[in-house]
Design a protein around this motif. Structure first.
Motif, mmCIF file in Angstrom:
data_model
loop_
_atom_site.group_PDB
_atom_site.id
_atom_site.type_symbol
_atom_site.label_atom_id
_atom_site.label_comp_id
_atom_site.label_asym_id
_atom_site.label_seq_id
_atom_site.Cartn_x
_atom_site.Cartn_y
_atom_site.Cartn_z
ATOM 1 N N ALA A 61 0.846 -1.063 -0.031
ATOM 2 C CA ALA A 61 0.024 0.036 0.113
ATOM 3 C C ALA A 61 0.950 1.256 -0.014
ATOM 4 O O ALA A 61 2.026 1.303 0.534
ATOM 5 C CB ALA A 61 -0.880 -0.013 1.236
ATOM 6 N N SER A 62 0.453 2.328 -0.722
ATOM 7 C CA SER A 62 0.927 3.673 -0.637
ATOM 8 C C SER A 62 -0.060 4.664 0.101
ATOM 9 O O SER A 62 -1.188 4.611 -0.541
ATOM 10 C CB SER A 62 1.432 4.177 -1.989
ATOM 11 O OG SER A 62 2.270 2.985 -2.445
ATOM 12 N N LEU A 63 0.499 5.586 0.776
ATOM 13 C CA LEU A 63 -0.566 6.537 1.474
ATOM 14 C C LEU A 63 0.296 7.901 1.200
ATOM 15 O O LEU A 63 1.388 8.223 1.152
ATOM 16 C CB LEU A 63 -0.322 6.238 2.942
ATOM 17 C CG LEU A 63 -1.458 7.421 3.792
ATOM 18 C CD1 LEU A 63 -2.808 7.441 3.385
ATOM 19 C CD2 LEU A 63 -1.307 7.179 5.247
ATOM 20 N N SER A 64 -0.482 8.742 0.776
ATOM 21 C CA SER A 64 -0.145 10.372 0.441
ATOM 22 C C SER A 64 -1.166 11.165 1.113
ATOM 23 O O SER A 64 -2.604 10.752 1.200
ATOM 24 C CB SER A 64 0.203 10.749 -0.733
ATOM 25 O OG SER A 64 -1.009 10.609 -1.622
ATOM 26 N N CYS A 65 -0.857 12.137 1.842
ATOM 27 C CA CYS A 65 -1.773 13.291 2.380
ATOM 28 C C CYS A 65 -1.102 14.435 2.663
ATOM 29 O O CYS A 65 0.104 14.694 2.460
ATOM 30 C CB CYS A 65 -2.455 12.592 3.608
ATOM 31 S SG CYS A 65 -1.330 11.844 4.803
ATOM 32 N N GLY A 66 -1.790 15.267 3.485
ATOM 33 C CA GLY A 66 -0.993 16.326 3.865
ATOM 34 C C GLY A 66 -1.759 16.980 5.369
ATOM 35 O O GLY A 66 -2.912 16.355 5.428
ATOM 36 N N THR A 67 -1.129 17.520 6.397
ATOM 37 C CA THR A 67 -1.565 18.049 7.416
ATOM 38 C C THR A 67 -1.246 19.690 7.506
ATOM 39 O O THR A 67 -0.497 20.049 6.587
ATOM 40 C CB THR A 67 -1.053 17.464 8.572
ATOM 41 O OG1 THR A 67 0.550 17.567 8.670
ATOM 42 C CG2 THR A 67 -1.312 15.958 8.855
ATOM 43 N N TYR A 68 -1.976 20.235 8.128
ATOM 44 C CA TYR A 68 -1.869 21.843 8.392
ATOM 45 C C TYR A 68 -1.538 22.097 9.705
ATOM 46 O O TYR A 68 -2.420 21.776 10.737
ATOM 47 C CB TYR A 68 -3.180 22.491 7.734
ATOM 48 C CG TYR A 68 -3.444 22.415 6.247
ATOM 49 C CD1 TYR A 68 -2.915 23.416 5.372
ATOM 50 C CD2 TYR A 68 -3.798 21.170 5.448
ATOM 51 C CE1 TYR A 68 -2.913 23.304 3.918
ATOM 52 C CE2 TYR A 68 -3.971 21.170 4.362
ATOM 53 C CZ TYR A 68 -3.528 21.878 3.494
ATOM 54 O OH TYR A 68 -3.624 22.192 2.084
ATOM 55 N N SER A 69 -0.833 23.274 9.825
ATOM 56 C CA SER A 69 -0.313 23.850 11.068
ATOM 57 C C SER A 69 -0.640 25.369 11.037
ATOM 58 O O SER A 69 -0.087 25.662 10.037
ATOM 59 C CB SER A 69 1.016 23.336 11.428
ATOM 60 O OG SER A 69 1.972 23.674 10.636
ATOM 61 N N GLN A 70 -0.999 26.066 12.151
ATOM 62 C CA GLN A 70 -1.088 27.405 12.132
ATOM 63 C C GLN A 70 0.170 27.952 12.515
ATOM 64 O O GLN A 70 0.719 27.481 13.323
ATOM 65 C CB GLN A 70 -2.155 27.583 12.985
ATOM 66 C CG GLN A 70 -2.629 29.018 12.916
ATOM 67 C CD GLN A 70 -3.915 29.588 13.851
ATOM 68 O OE1 GLN A 70 -4.645 28.507 14.595
ATOM 69 N NE2 GLN A 70 -4.454 30.782 13.486
ATOM 70 N N GLU A 71 0.445 29.085 11.632
ATOM 71 C CA GLU A 71 1.432 29.962 11.852
ATOM 72 C C GLU A 71 1.247 30.985 12.675
ATOM 73 O O GLU A 71 0.164 31.689 12.616
ATOM 74 C CB GLU A 71 1.969 30.127 10.407
ATOM 75 C CG GLU A 71 2.320 29.331 9.595
ATOM 76 C CD GLU A 71 3.187 29.610 8.472
ATOM 77 O OE1 GLU A 71 3.114 30.912 7.886
ATOM 78 O OE2 GLU A 71 4.045 28.959 7.540
ATOM 79 N N ASP A 87 5.681 4.626 0.977
ATOM 80 C CA ASP A 87 5.252 3.682 -0.145
ATOM 81 C C ASP A 87 5.935 2.393 0.471
ATOM 82 O O ASP A 87 6.415 2.474 1.540
ATOM 83 C CB ASP A 87 6.318 4.020 -1.382
ATOM 84 C CG ASP A 87 5.988 5.181 -2.108
ATOM 85 O OD1 ASP A 87 4.749 5.686 -1.845
ATOM 86 O OD2 ASP A 87 6.518 5.989 -2.549
ATOM 87 N N LYS A 88 5.249 1.429 -0.160
ATOM 88 C CA LYS A 88 5.718 -0.185 0.021
ATOM 89 C C LYS A 88 5.424 -0.473 1.365
ATOM 90 O O LYS A 88 6.180 -0.965 2.167
ATOM 91 C CB LYS A 88 7.075 -0.146 -0.278
ATOM 92 C CG LYS A 88 7.316 -0.079 -1.702
ATOM 93 C CD LYS A 88 8.882 -0.270 -2.176
ATOM 94 C CE LYS A 88 9.024 -0.047 -3.739
ATOM 95 N NZ LYS A 88 10.427 -0.300 -3.933
ATOM 96 N N ILE A 89 4.103 -0.063 1.885
ATOM 97 C CA ILE A 89 3.462 -0.669 3.239
ATOM 98 C C ILE A 89 2.909 -2.202 3.058
ATOM 99 O O ILE A 89 2.008 -2.073 2.255
ATOM 100 C CB ILE A 89 2.675 0.466 3.783
ATOM 101 C CG1 ILE A 89 3.013 2.037 3.696
ATOM 102 C CG2 ILE A 89 2.140 -0.115 5.141
ATOM 103 C CD1 ILE A 89 2.082 2.812 4.160
ATOM 104 N N SER A 90 3.681 -2.849 3.498
ATOM 105 C CA SER A 90 3.462 -4.323 3.187
ATOM 106 C C SER A 90 2.081 -4.760 4.398
ATOM 107 O O SER A 90 2.285 -4.621 5.529
ATOM 108 C CB SER A 90 4.651 -5.468 3.422
ATOM 109 O OG SER A 90 4.331 -6.391 3.280
ATOM 110 N N LEU A 91 1.130 -5.192 3.710
ATOM 111 C CA LEU A 91 -0.081 -5.642 4.375
ATOM 112 C C LEU A 91 -0.253 -7.207 4.024
ATOM 113 O O LEU A 91 -0.066 -7.433 2.720
ATOM 114 C CB LEU A 91 -1.201 -4.928 4.226
ATOM 115 C CG LEU A 91 -1.047 -3.434 4.331
ATOM 116 C CD1 LEU A 91 -2.270 -2.673 3.686
ATOM 117 C CD2 LEU A 91 -0.738 -2.947 5.779
#
Length: 1016
Positions: A61-71, A87-91
């Protein structure tokens, strides 16, 4: 977006996973608590997942995302995005979920494995483990944005088809659909997001989740033939119109046409033998093509028969009339080659003429009772196909029977008044062409005039000459004549010159209606038009009864007038010197389902009895773009068998006559399912960028697409309640949001003008619809008055053909796939490909399911069309419609019982009348038996119960020296029938087939208002 889980939801997921999803594994198999996937919350989901089938024991599996932090900055709050990718998260089966930290957010990615037919059904999920603070703003740093999850099979393994049980069942049509769409495979299903996949060399190499799924449904093109070949020549109308003067070359080209079809049929029959266990299903599919070929050859053989000289002449005249109509249509559309290109049939249109020809012109043909159903995508030319057949039949009747062949020859029926009015213009152009031939062609000179009539009711057109004169007076006095035109003819059907001026004129010649004696005559206002003296059109009911038109265009529910208006029987050839109508055309057959179709079917049995009075039954032709279980529907409607044309092939939507375009271009479908926002906010957010599309394209120099193409946004709603809410949002909230967005994006400002928002629903009056259609045709590059937004109900799904419309937002998934196909096909009918955006509601299970399976659904839309049903002879239907049907049958069959004051003459003690009524009822019941033999005896008992009640009331009226009428008109107070809302004794009937239940009055009471019962 994925949100922190609410404390109670998260706790339940951690401690009681098996309450959410039970494990499909034997006891003793390892199934960790953490592997269970919690159901995604509808409002603020903390997890998403994807399910698929694989033959391997592990996946990556591959996971992509984003988080936000306040400045920490002065002024407005600012947020910084921090991307994440792994990438390449083995399940694997039995392996615990992987725990990841995305920024400061704890996340798990795990899988659940179940045995499935020798493979594994796997669900991979991503879940946010942090708990919500209860404050949405404080939760933002603990959220995941732009989540992307993809899964690949292990080395040497592959993904298998997921949806193998789709269309499982025992009926033949389901088996055929499964075979035809065998290559449209579904490899995954999303949970909370839409599933997508990649296929290479026939193998699925990746599955993943899409937040905004999109799919292009390829346009359908008609197949053609190489130039300068005999089969290509057979499509030319100038060539076909020589059928009587030089038949042999024409017949040879038709032979070449059928031979080309025969080659394809032979290939289908040969391929069918290679389908192993499904060979019988494949043979059945290919066998229908063989049947069509035999019927096609029979049509050519009939034209070749030396004894069929008049048929060849009728065929030639029909082609000549269609050629004139098509050339004039080309001239009206304009362009550099207007009128210069020789008109041609599309192959499927010519094929239909040949298939249905013999059973249409021969009253005793074995296929006369077979309903020929044209099943072709919207905009493909179905109307021209059946108009061509109608032209041949009209000429053939007159050549064969002389004056007796006049009168009404063809009845064309529609379900909606809007559709009827639009199609009236197209059919009227053909009648104009036939009239021109009557003036100039020696073969046609001497025939009675060709006319076309519109029969849609007093709310749409005047129902008598006095009403027509009053309508003409109002038209002449109106400040805006276009809006006051009650004659439903907007422009000359031949040259398209407007029939009335835009503003009031003192010159009567500016109006295309004038009073001639007691009649209102329609004519073209352009003195250079061939029909400046008189158009062959009639729209007044009284005129139609007195002079039955050659072609009658009517709404299906108008035939309910047979029970009230004896003169209406003249449209069926009753009481006239003419032969009865021999061709009945039903457009948009799929709309004759449910309550309307059920009621129509009852009256159709009456119509078929009346039309067969001279010993022959009419040919029935129907058309549709979306239908399922057509054999059951047609049997319920008409008590006949059906033949679909063109016959389908063995591969999805491909036939000999049509195929998806090779370049894959077509209508773009986009899905949106916002989370954690209200429906009004979602609508505003979806509408605003769609309104900006023309300016965005212009700013990028995209001059390939004209500015007008995406100017008008069509918003389709499933209910009037939702539509009402949207109207306010568009005018207020969307308009308020456009200005700041334009400034930020550097776009020219655009606003949504309240006066340029058009509602297109059943709430619009009949007199308003023509002006609505005119407004929709106005282009923004021609006038600033172009419509900005159309708020539409399901009225749009049929009958609207505005080529400039290309952009649609569907507010919620329609209830049926047929409606979805019909509605979305209203955009992109011109030169610009259409864009359809569907706004799904996550709180609706059906919407969520369609979103999560977006690609699989759109890859094979026609596979998902639902069956329709009609139950005309059920108890509820008999209670609603049988009484009116019996009255129509009796009044139209016995002159002594026709007039309104003759209901009291009904006497079953009169043996001659009793025997005649019994014979009439027996004929009626034969159609009931053909439609539903289980209900024959119950229908017989119900009919005789009504007839005996009529006999009782007639006896009582005669004994009391009273007049028993059918209706309470004039001095008649005692009537056999009563309408909804009328009190007293009587059979409850409706003026329209849509009047199936009485209206209910509702008093709206203020919330704090005290109710005082029994007081004034």
């Amino acid at each position: 977006m994925l949100f922190p889980a609410a404390p109670e939801a998260d706790g339940q997921a951690q401690t009681e996973p098996q309450d959410e999803i039970s494990a499909d594994v034997p006891e003793g198999d390892l199934e960790e608590d953490g592997a269970a996937v919690p159901l995604a919350e509808d409002w603020r989901p903390s997890s998403v997942a994807i399910s698929f089938v694989t033959d391997g024991a592990s996946v990556e599996a591959s996971l992509s995302c984003g988080t936000y932090s306040q400045e920490s900055v002065e002024g407005p709050p600012k947020w910084r995005r921090r991307p994440f990718a792994s990438d390449k998260i083995s399940l694997a089966k039995g392996r615990r979920p992987e725990l990841l930290t995305v920024g400061d957010v704890p996340v798990e990615i795990g899988s659940r494995w179940r045995d499935f037919r020798g493979n594994f059904l796997v669900t991979v999920h991503v879940r946010v483990l942090s708990e919500s603070t209860g404050d949405e703003r404080l939760d933002i740093p603990q959220m995941l944005f732009q989540v992307g999850l993809s899964v690949s099979p292990a080395a040497g393994a592959q993904f298998m088809e997921y949806d193998t049980t789709r269309l499982s069942g025992g009926d033949q049509e389901t088996a055929e659909l499964r075979l035809r769409y065998r290559n449209r495979k579904v490899y995954a299903v999303g949970h909370g997001m839409a599933a997508d996949w990649e296929v290479a060399d026939g193998c699925c190499t990746r599955v993943g989740l899409e937040p905004v799924p999109a799919f292009v449904v390829p346009a359908v093109e008609t197949t053609g033939f190489p130039e300068n070949t005999p089969e290509a020549q057979s499509l030319e109308l100038a060539h076909l119109m020589r059928m009587d003067s030089d038949p042999e070359p024409v017949l040879q080209s038709l032979d070449a046409f059928t031979d080309a079809f025969a080659e394809w049929v032979d290939e289908q029959m040969w391929r069918a033998e290679g389908f192993g266990d499904e060979v019988e299903v494949a043979r059945r599919i290919a066998g229908r093509s063989q049947d069509a070929l035999e019927r096609m050859r029979a049509g050519v053989a009939l034209l070749r028969d030396p004894a069929q000289g008049r048929l060849r002449t009728a065929f030639a005249l029909g082609m000549a009339a269609m050629r004139l109509q098509m050339r004039q249509s080309s001239i009206n559309r304009g362009g550099p080659e207007a009128g210069s290109k020789e008109p041609q049939w599309r192959p499927f249109q010519l094929g239909f003429l040949l298939v249905s020809l013999a059973s249409t012109v021969d009253e005793k043909h074995g296929d006369r009772d077979l309903v020929d159903l044209i099943w072709f995508p919207t905009g493909g030319g179905k109307t021209e196909a059946y108009l061509g057949l109608a032209a041949i039949e009209i000429f053939h009747r007159r050549l064969l029977h002389g004056t007796a062949g006049g009168g009404t020859a063809v009845i064309t029926r529609y379900t909606l008044r809007l559709l009827t009015s639009q199609q009236f213009q197209r059919a009227a152009a053909l009648v104009c062409a036939m009239e021109l031939l009557r003036r100039t062609d020696p073969r046609v000179m001497g025939m009675t005039p060709f006319t076309i009539g519109l029969w849609v009711g007093k709310d749409v057109t005047p129902n008598n000459r006095l009403a027509a004169k009053a309508a003409l007076d109002r038209l002449m006095k109106a400040a805006r004549p276009e809006e006051a035109n009650e004659f439903q003819v907007e422009s000359c059907p031949w040259c398209l010159t407007p029939m009335v001026p835009k503003s009031r004129s003192a010159r009567p010649k500016d109006y295309g209606m004038r009073l001639l004696g007691k009649d209102v005559v329609l004519h073209c206002v352009d003195t250079s038009c061939r029909f400046s003296d008189e158009l062959p059109l009639a729209v007044v009911d009284e005129v139609l009864y007195d002079e039955p038109p050659t072609i009658l265009l009517a709404t299906v529910d108008k035939f309910a007038r047979l029970q009230f208006k004896p003169a209406a029987g003249r449209l069926l050839g009753l009481g006239t010197p003419f032969k009865q109508p021999s061709l009945v055309i039903q457009d948009e057959l799929h709309l004759l389902s449910g309550p309307l179709g059920t009621t129509v079917a009852v009256f159709d049995a009456v119509i078929q009895v009346l039309l067969s009075r001279m010993g022959t039954s009419p040919k029935i032709v129907a058309s549709t773009a979306t239908i399922r279980a057509s054999d059951e529907q047609v049997q319920g409607l008409y008590g006949r068998k059906v033949a679909l044309y063109p016959p389908s092939g063995l591969d999805d939507d491909r036939t000999f006559f049509s195929r998806p375009v090779e370049n894959g271009e077509g209508r773009l479908y986009v899905g949106l399912m916002p989370q954690s926002v209200s429906q009004p906010s979602a609508v505003i957010s979806a509408v605003t960028p769609l309104i900006e599309i023309p300016d965005v394209l212009s700013s990028r120099g995209e001059d390939i697409v004209p500015r007008d193409a995406y100017w008008t946004l069509v918003m389709y709603h499933n209910s009037l309640r939702e539509l009402g809410r949207t109207g306010t949002l568009v005018v207020d909230d969307v308009r308020a949001r456009l200005e700041p967005r334009a400034e930020r994006l550097g776009l020219p400002p655009r606003t949504v003008r309240a006066e340029r928002v058009l509602e297109l629903t059943s709430r619009r009056g009949a007199e308003q619809l023509p002006s609505d259609l005119r407004a929709l045709r106005v282009r923004v590059d021609e006038s600033p008055t172009a419509i900005d937004v159309v708020l539409s109900s399901n009225m749009l799904s049929v009958g609207i053909d505005i080529p400039r419309l290309a952009l649609m937002l569907m507010v919620g998934q329609p209830k049926t796939t047929a409606e979805y196909i019909q509605a979305t096909s209203r955009v992109g009918r011109g030169d610009t490909r259409g864009i359809v955006v569907t706004l799904f509601r996550s709180s609706r299970a059906r919407d969520r399911s369609h979103f999560e399976t977006f690609r699989g659904y759109h890859e094979a839309l026609y596979r998902s069309v639902e069956p329709t049903s009609v139950t005309p002879w059920s108890l509820a239907s008999r209670d609603r419609s049988l009484a009116g049907a019996l009255v129509a049958l009796v009044r139209q069959s016995f002159n002594q019982l026709a007039e309104n004051d003759t209901a009291g003459r009904f006497d079953l003690d009169d043996m001659a009348l009793s025997d005649a009524v019994t014979g009439l009822l027996d004929r009626f019941l034969t159609y009931v038996a053909r439609a539903d033999d289980l209900e024959v005896e119950e229908t017989r008992r119900a009919a005789w119960s009504l007839l005996r009640d009529w006999d009782r009331r007639a006896h009582s009226a005669r004994d009391a020296d009273e007049t028993l009428g059918y209706e309470r008109l004039g001095k008649i107070d005692t009537a056999l029938l009563k309408r909804f809302g009328q009190m007293g004794e009587g059979w409850l009937v409706g003026d329209s087939m849509r009047s199936v239940e009485p209206s209910v009055a509702v008093n709206v009471q203020e919330p704090q208002e005290e109710a005082h019962r029994g007081e004034d």
